[in-house]
Design a protein around this motif. Structure first.
Motif, PDB file in Angstrom:
ATOM      1  N   UNK A   1      -8.647  40.210   6.755  1.00 36.52           N
ATOM      2  CA  UNK A   1      -8.279  40.679   8.093  1.00 36.52           C
ATOM      3  C   UNK A   1      -8.630  42.160   8.229  1.00 36.52           C
ATOM      4  N   UNK A   2      -8.217  42.884   7.219  1.00 37.44           N
ATOM      5  CA  UNK A   2      -8.493  44.316   7.256  1.00 37.44           C
ATOM      6  C   UNK A   2      -9.985  44.595   7.331  1.00 37.44           C
ATOM      7  N   UNK A   3     -10.717  43.897   6.493  1.00 31.85           N
ATOM      8  CA  UNK A   3     -12.163  44.122   6.474  1.00 31.85           C
ATOM      9  C   UNK A   3     -12.795  43.770   7.813  1.00 31.85           C
ATOM     10  N   UNK A   4     -12.327  42.682   8.398  1.00 33.48           N
ATOM     11  CA  UNK A   4     -12.886  42.286   9.693  1.00 33.48           C
ATOM     12  C   UNK A   4     -12.625  43.355  10.746  1.00 33.48           C
ATOM     13  N   UNK A   5     -11.393  43.831  10.767  1.00 35.08           N
ATOM     14  CA  UNK A   5     -11.057  44.847  11.760  1.00 35.08           C
ATOM     15  C   UNK A   5     -11.870  46.111  11.502  1.00 35.08           C
ATOM     16  N   UNK A   6     -11.951  46.480  10.234  1.00 35.82           N
ATOM     17  CA  UNK A   6     -12.736  47.657   9.891  1.00 35.82           C
ATOM     18  C   UNK A   6     -14.186  47.502  10.326  1.00 35.82           C
ATOM     19  N   UNK A   7     -14.719  46.349   9.971  1.00 38.44           N
ATOM     20  CA  UNK A   7     -16.120  46.092  10.283  1.00 38.44           C
ATOM     21  C   UNK A   7     -16.348  46.131  11.791  1.00 38.44           C
ATOM     22  N   UNK A   8     -15.438  45.491  12.512  1.00 42.17           N
ATOM     23  CA  UNK A   8     -15.601  45.460  13.966  1.00 42.17           C
ATOM     24  C   UNK A   8     -15.535  46.869  14.541  1.00 42.17           C
TER      25      UNK A   8
ATOM     26  N   UNK B   1      -4.967  21.397   0.001  1.00 41.98           N
ATOM     27  CA  UNK B   1      -4.615  22.745  -0.421  1.00 41.98           C
ATOM     28  C   UNK B   1      -5.420  23.277  -1.588  1.00 41.98           C
ATOM     29  N   UNK B   2      -6.198  22.450  -2.201  1.00 40.62           N
ATOM     30  CA  UNK B   2      -7.096  22.946  -3.235  1.00 40.62           C
ATOM     31  C   UNK B   2      -6.381  23.171  -4.549  1.00 40.62           C
ATOM     32  N   UNK B   3      -6.336  24.366  -4.966  1.00 46.78           N
ATOM     33  CA  UNK B   3      -5.893  24.684  -6.310  1.00 46.78           C
ATOM     34  C   UNK B   3      -4.425  24.422  -6.571  1.00 46.78           C
ATOM     35  N   UNK B   4      -3.729  23.862  -5.655  1.00 46.86           N
ATOM     36  CA  UNK B   4      -2.344  23.531  -5.899  1.00 46.86           C
ATOM     37  C   UNK B   4      -1.392  24.625  -5.463  1.00 46.86           C
ATOM     38  N   UNK B   5      -1.861  25.841  -5.356  1.00 46.53           N
ATOM     39  CA  UNK B   5      -0.981  26.884  -4.873  1.00 46.53           C
ATOM     40  C   UNK B   5      -0.931  26.810  -3.359  1.00 46.53           C
ATOM     41  N   UNK B   6       0.257  26.943  -2.858  1.00 43.80           N
ATOM     42  CA  UNK B   6       0.397  26.950  -1.412  1.00 43.80           C
ATOM     43  C   UNK B   6      -0.205  28.230  -0.863  1.00 43.80           C
ATOM     44  N   UNK B   7      -0.761  28.141   0.319  1.00 45.22           N
ATOM     45  CA  UNK B   7      -1.308  29.351   0.906  1.00 45.22           C
ATOM     46  C   UNK B   7      -0.725  29.537   2.295  1.00 45.22           C
ATOM     47  N   UNK B   8      -0.748  30.752   2.738  1.00 48.48           N
ATOM     48  CA  UNK B   8      -0.241  31.029   4.071  1.00 48.48           C
ATOM     49  C   UNK B   8      -1.274  30.608   5.090  1.00 48.48           C
ATOM     50  N   UNK B   9      -0.789  30.194   6.228  1.00 44.93           N
ATOM     51  CA  UNK B   9      -1.724  29.871   7.290  1.00 44.93           C
ATOM     52  C   UNK B   9      -2.339  31.164   7.809  1.00 44.93           C
ATOM     53  N   UNK B  10      -3.466  31.002   8.453  1.00 41.66           N
ATOM     54  CA  UNK B  10      -4.148  32.185   8.969  1.00 41.66           C
ATOM     55  C   UNK B  10      -3.276  32.905   9.984  1.00 41.66           C
ATOM     56  N   UNK B  11      -2.570  32.122  10.784  1.00 43.21           N
ATOM     57  CA  UNK B  11      -1.686  32.738  11.774  1.00 43.21           C
ATOM     58  C   UNK B  11      -0.622  33.577  11.086  1.00 43.21           C
ATOM     59  N   UNK B  12      -0.056  32.996  10.034  1.00 45.11           N
ATOM     60  CA  UNK B  12       0.984  33.727   9.328  1.00 45.11           C
ATOM     61  C   UNK B  12       0.426  35.019   8.745  1.00 45.11           C
ATOM     62  N   UNK B  13      -0.771  34.932   8.221  1.00 44.56           N
ATOM     63  CA  UNK B  13      -1.384  36.144   7.653  1.00 44.56           C
ATOM     64  C   UNK B  13      -1.560  37.203   8.729  1.00 44.56           C
TER      65      UNK B  13
ATOM     66  N   UNK C   1      -8.158  28.624   5.339  1.00 40.63           N
ATOM     67  CA  UNK C   1      -8.397  28.917   6.757  1.00 40.63           C
ATOM     68  C   UNK C   1      -8.870  30.336   6.983  1.00 40.63           C
ATOM     69  N   UNK C   2      -8.220  31.281   6.307  1.00 37.56           N
ATOM     70  CA  UNK C   2      -8.602  32.670   6.555  1.00 37.56           C
ATOM     71  C   UNK C   2     -10.030  32.927   6.094  1.00 37.56           C
ATOM     72  N   UNK C   3     -10.394  32.328   4.991  1.00 37.87           N
ATOM     73  CA  UNK C   3     -11.775  32.491   4.512  1.00 37.87           C
ATOM     74  C   UNK C   3     -12.768  31.922   5.510  1.00 37.87           C
ATOM     75  N   UNK C   4     -12.402  30.802   6.052  1.00 38.27           N
ATOM     76  CA  UNK C   4     -13.296  30.178   7.034  1.00 38.27           C
ATOM     77  C   UNK C   4     -13.421  31.037   8.284  1.00 38.27           C
TER      78      UNK C   4
END
Lengths: 465, 585
Positions: free
Chosen positions: A47-54, B415-427, A82-85
């Motif tokens: 997120x930070x990188x995206x904002x920085x880049x933008x 979920x892949x590697x078994x560790x739960x991850x935060x949703x993008x919205x949450x992040x 999701x975030x990676x995507x």
């Protein structure tokens, strides 16, 4: 602080940077610690990188933007979480924006691309199949139409984007079962592709035949902005409904032909003016507008309302005297002038959509990849990278639409309690995948959310007399 | 196969020729047929004539009661050349023609004479059992007619017009059409031209109806929308029962099959069948004609909820026995097991998520609140709690919108590697919160506005009756975050974030490099500045260092909180960020 147009302030020679713009995620990372990040950390980092880049892109410091993109490429992946995507698509969009500052390079880069309309249609169909948003919009829209058409014996429905027969199959069934007996139904479908309309005609005709409902399908193969209103063949005496599912925002782009003339803020006069359109035998709206601009026979007036097709289009729709018009739009403000505004709004919006996909489909799903790349990714790219006429994904919040509709002579029709119930029922009926979907009512309109984030608005309008 | 001339011989021969003949019965239709129903042949008995007797008027195929009824099998009916010459094998459709042909071979031949006796009329049945003309009382008068009828109504349309693609089953129909196709134009009074008669007729139906409608001066009938809604509701509630029953069986296919192929409003492809929705759209959506007494909306909603509860309970294996009476509580109930699972998963797997949201949203200073909620989890799992339990559940869900999505991720094998991850919205929200706490200086932080707007959303949410999460949560959220702010001294999150944006530069994530460069006092807030810089200086590029400062802080703040909560620290990783350990005071 941010500049709208990154190209104006480039100081270093842009070409020097090109070799550095390798975005391949496969290459071994020079920053091994990046790989050890936990998903949350990686996400925040992205997120930070995206904002920085933008920020760099917006301010024109492309060299720095390039470095940020490089860093993103080590963390992002279109097949990851999701975030990676999301980061993949946003970084691609930013890169696209940078590339567009060299029109020659850009054109050469895309010179061999083959547009695949069929595939795009398929992907949209997937979006309908796998996610609930469109379905909820259909259910609510149809309910509005059925209610508005109660007691009407000749019903004409205009679908501004006739790609999905399901909505109208449902309507045909609803109308054929209504207590006062089925009406004569005509559906006018507008779409760019003849095949799509043919399929639609076939499916709907069969459905109507099965239920013995008098039915006509009127296909119009055209882009929405080039629509010839005469072809709609709206007749006096028939009750007209107009349905637009995520279409109107494409008309928000400023009309290039109008922009060229020096002093052309569009105006209220135009909407009245355009009521004539329905009666005149002008070939297209755009031509008419161009002529008017040339003749300049209307008084230029007032406010900062952007000079776009939308007012004229809505004015022409107004001229058709629809009994009801149901509009579904993305409920997010992606039409800001400022790149950073758009980026941040889009980040939130698409984060929710990607989260929704994450809950609906496994990460390896080809369908998911395609939807993300060909539908959502393209939208993101359009929002971030494009300007002017090319920027078509100009999603705006309901409040802005409300003002625009009211300016064009429409007034809001509150959605019925029953419509809400139906939508709720639909979502409850898919409790597995429907967990994150919410709808809520906002002063008579419906907002469809993923978790707490509003994503789509459905509103109904009629003309004010 | 020499045939004699009488009509009985004709019948005989047909018998010999065709073993597959379905039925062949001779009987006299009585004038009032009620007295003697025909002896039913094997396969398909004609319905008792008495019932059809009433419907006789106006209908085609009203044979002379004295006529002889002939039933032919489809094969016989469709055979083109049933009468074959034994010499040259040429076939004829009619016996008479064969006889004439035999004359050419000098074979014995016999034409039927125009009989002076009264010839019994014959009538023919359509072999299709579902057809109205299968009934002797509705038999058709001539053989050609029945042939054409059978082809047109029950046969394949083999002849296609090349111009307009219209298809015909009978060749002569096709020929007749071909002669006129495209030559004629149909002009409606409204001025529209049609080349095909059928489309013209369809159009005329519209145009006429339109004229009538205009004549009626568009007086809309009084809309009884409330009534229809109520009716609709009653329909819906019955539907709902149905769908619940189906849920019991999980027998989705049944429903699917009963619906048409064109019912495209189905849920995501093959992966998630959604028959309930189909029932919804298919029938529940319609204004019902049922004669059920319309229940009041309130009644319905109660019913709906109890149904819903049933539904949920099934899915939960009856874990929740508490009969809740409002949907809010229901959803509270629903959340708790998830919460519980979530917590349980996390505590065993040393995943960061549980700690993460406990920590980030309820920092150490707020340990009271956090523990309250923890209590809620466990008792919720037991399923014996009441309203307090629900409210804490709501608090959680309000405070942490990501909750759902987190549990999603756990439920979802993707979920892949078994560790739960935060949703993008949450992040994003997390990033926004990190941003919003730093906004003391009034600097416009980009992501800060998100934090605000999402808070607003919560509030909004609680105001509206439709929210799935109970009211009061909104305020809870803000207080939690508020404390977060007030706790400044103890709260590392706050400190850290302060330290990031301390320079007062525009955004927390610092738009411009120069700002970082110039603000040497950037870390003054935390008092740990010496350590913070260190880790990054090992990176190769200076520019990179600056860019990542902010990230490092954020990442570290997360990590720091995790460390405090879990007391499980990964040294190698935190080293990369320059001594997270040092950072602990």
């Amino acid at each position: 602080m941010f500049q709208e147009d990154g190209s104006s302030s480039i100081t270093s020679s842009p070409l020097q940077m090109l070799p550095m713009m390798s975005l391949s995620p496969g290459m071994t990372s020079p920053y091994p610690w990046l790989n050890e990040l936990k998903p949350e950390e990686r996400g925040l980092c992205l997120i930070h990188l995206l904002v920085t880049c933008a920020n760099h892109v917006a301010s024109g410091s492309l060299e720095n933007a390039n470095i940020a993109l490089d860093q993103i490429s080590h963390l992002a992946s279109s097949e990851g979480d999701t975030m990676q995507r999301i980061a993949s698509y946003f970084s691609e969009a930013l890169a696209d924006r940078i590339l567009r500052t060299w029109p020659g390079v850009y054109k050469a880069f895309h010179s061999t691309r083959i547009p695949d309309l069929a595939e795009e249609t398929l992907v949209r169909k997937m979006f309908f199949d796998f996610l609930l948003f469109t379905k909820v919009a259909f259910v609510i829209s149809n309910q509005v139409i059925v209610e508005a058409m109660e007691g009407e014996r000749i019903v004409h429905v205009i679908d501004l984007n006739a790609s999905e027969p399901a909505q109208w199959c449902a309507l045909i069934r609803d109308l054929s079962a209504r207590p006062e007996g089925p009406p004569h139904l005509r559906i006018t479908g507008i779409h760019q592709q003849k095949e799509v309309l043919e399929n639609m005609a076939h499916v709907l005709t069969e459905e109507a035949e099965k239920l013995d409902l008098p039915f006509q399908f009127n296909p119009i193969v055209t882009k929405l902005e080039n629509l010839d209103f005469d072809k709609l063949r709206v007749k006096t005496g028939e009750a007209l409904a107009i349905s637009s599912i995520m279409q109107l925002h494409t008309l928000l782009a400023p009309d290039s032909s109008i922009n060229k003339s020096p002093s052309t803020p569009m105006n209220n006069g135009l909407s009245i003016h355009l009521q004539r359109v329905a009666h005149m035998n002008q070939s297209t709206l755009r031509e008419l507008l161009e002529k008017d601009v040339l003749v300049n026979d209307y008084s230029p007036s007032n406010d900062s309302a952007s000079s776009s097709n939308i007012e004229s289009f809505l004015g022409a729709l107004w001229g058709l005297s629809p009994k009801v018009m149901v509009v579904t739009e993305q409920d997010s403000d992606h039409n800001g002038k400022n790149l950073m505004e758009r980026l941040s709004e889009a980040l939130y919006f698409y984060a929710a959509l990607f989260d929704c996909l994450e809950s609906a489909l496994p990460r390896v799903s080809v369908e998911r990849l395609k939807m993300e790349k060909m539908l959502l990714g393209e939208e993101i790219k359009n929002i971030i990278a494009c300007e002017g006429v090319e920027r078509r994904e100009r999603h705006e919040k309901l409040e802005k639409w409300r003002r625009r509709f009211e300016l064009c002579g429409f007034t809001n029709v509150p959605l019925s309690y029953y419509g809400m119930l139906q939508a709720n029922r639909l979502m409850q009926s898919c409790s597995n995948s429907g967990d994150g979907y919410r709808i809520r009512e906002e002063s008579g309109n419906v907002v469809i959310c993923w978790q707490d984030r509003p994503l789509f608005s459905v509103s109904a309008w009629r003309i004010r007399r | 196969m020499a045939a004699s001339s009488s009509s009985s011989a004709f019948h005989l021969m047909r018998d010999e020729n065709d073993n597959q003949q379905l039925q062949l019965h001779h009987h006299q239709l009585m004038a009032s047929s009620s007295s003697a129903p025909p002896p039913p042949p094997a396969a398909s008995a004609p319905p008792p004539a008495s019932s059809t007797n009433k419907k006789r008027r106006n209908q085609p195929g009203n044979p002379n009661p004295d006529a002889e009824v002939i039933a032919l099998s489809p094969k016989t009916l469709m055979a083109t050349n049933r009468f074959v010459c034994e010499v040259c094998n040429k076939g004829f459709q009619r016996e008479q023609n064969l006889q004439l042909h035999r004359r050419g071979h000098n074979l014995p031949w016999k034409l039927r004479q125009k009989s002076t006796k009264e010839v019994r009329r014959k009538v023919y049945l359509c072999p299709e059992p579902t057809c109205v003309h299968h009934d002797p009382a509705r038999a058709l008068g001539d053989l050609t007619g029945i042939k054409k009828h059978y082809s047109r109504k029950h046969g394949e349309k083999k002849y296609k017009c090349e111009k307009c693609s219209k298809k015909y089953a009978v060749q002569s129909d096709w020929k007749a059409h071909s002669k006129t196709c495209g030559t004629r134009e149909y002009r409606c009074d409204c001025g529209t031209l049609f080349s095909r008669r059928d489309s013209f007729i369809t159009h005329r139906a519209f145009c006429d109806a339109l004229a009538q409608e205009s004549a009626r001066n568009m007086n809309p009938p009084s809309l009884n929308s409330i009534g229809s809604h109520l009716l609709g509701l009653s329909q819906m509630s019955t539907d709902h029962h149905n769908h619940n029953n189906h849920n019991h069986n999980h027998n989705h296919n049944q429903i699917n099959q009963s619906l048409s192929n064109h019912d495209m409003l189905r849920l995501g492809g093959g992966s998630r069948p959604g028959p309930q929705f189909e029932t919804l759209v298919g029938s529940g959506f319609r204004p019902a004609r049922s004669s059920l007494p319309p229940p009041s909306p309130a009644l319905y909603s109660l019913q709906q909820q109890s149904n819903e509860e049933d539904h949920h309970q099934q899915h939960n294996n009856g874990m929740l026995s508490n009969k809740a009476s409002s949907s809010t509580q229901l959803h509270g109930l629903m959340q708790l097991p998830q919460l519980h699972n979530n917590a349980a998963n996390n505590s065993t797997s040393n995943s960061s998520t549980a700690g993460l949201f406990n920590l980030s949203f309820f920092p150490p200073g707020n340990s009271v609140a956090a523990s309250n909620i923890d209590g809620g989890h466990h008792s919720g799992g037991g399923g014996d709690q009441e309203s307090t339990l629900f409210s804490s559940g709501n608090l959680m869900s309000m405070a942490i919108p990501s909750l759902y999505s987190t549990s999603h991720a756990i439920q979802n094998p993707s979920g892949g590697g078994g560790t739960a991850h935060m949703s993008a919205t949450a992040l994003l929200q997390k990033a926004a919160q990190l941003g919003s706490t730093t906004a003391n200086s009034g600097a416009s932080s980009l992501l800060k506005s998100f934090g605000k707007s999402s808070d607003n959303d919560h509030h909004h949410h609680s105001l509206h009756g439709h929210s799935f999460i109970g009211g009061g949560g909104g305020t809870a959220t803000t207080t939690v975050f508020g404390e977060n702010d007030n706790n400044g001294g103890n709260n590392h999150l706050h400190d850290l974030v302060n330290s990031i944006a301390g320079g007062g530069s525009g955004s927390i994530f610092g738009g411009e490099i120069d700002d970082y460069r110039s603000s040497s006092g950037i870390f003054h807030g935390g008092g740990n500045s010496s350590n913070q810089g260190g880790g990054f200086s090992s990176l190769e590029q200076g520019r990179l260092t600056r860019d990542f400062l902010g990230v490092g802080e954020i990442v570290r703040s997360v990590r720091e909180q995790q460390q405090q909560q879990n007391a499980a620290m990964d040294n190698s990783q935190s080293q990369a960020f320059g001594g997270g350990a040092n950072f602990r005071n």
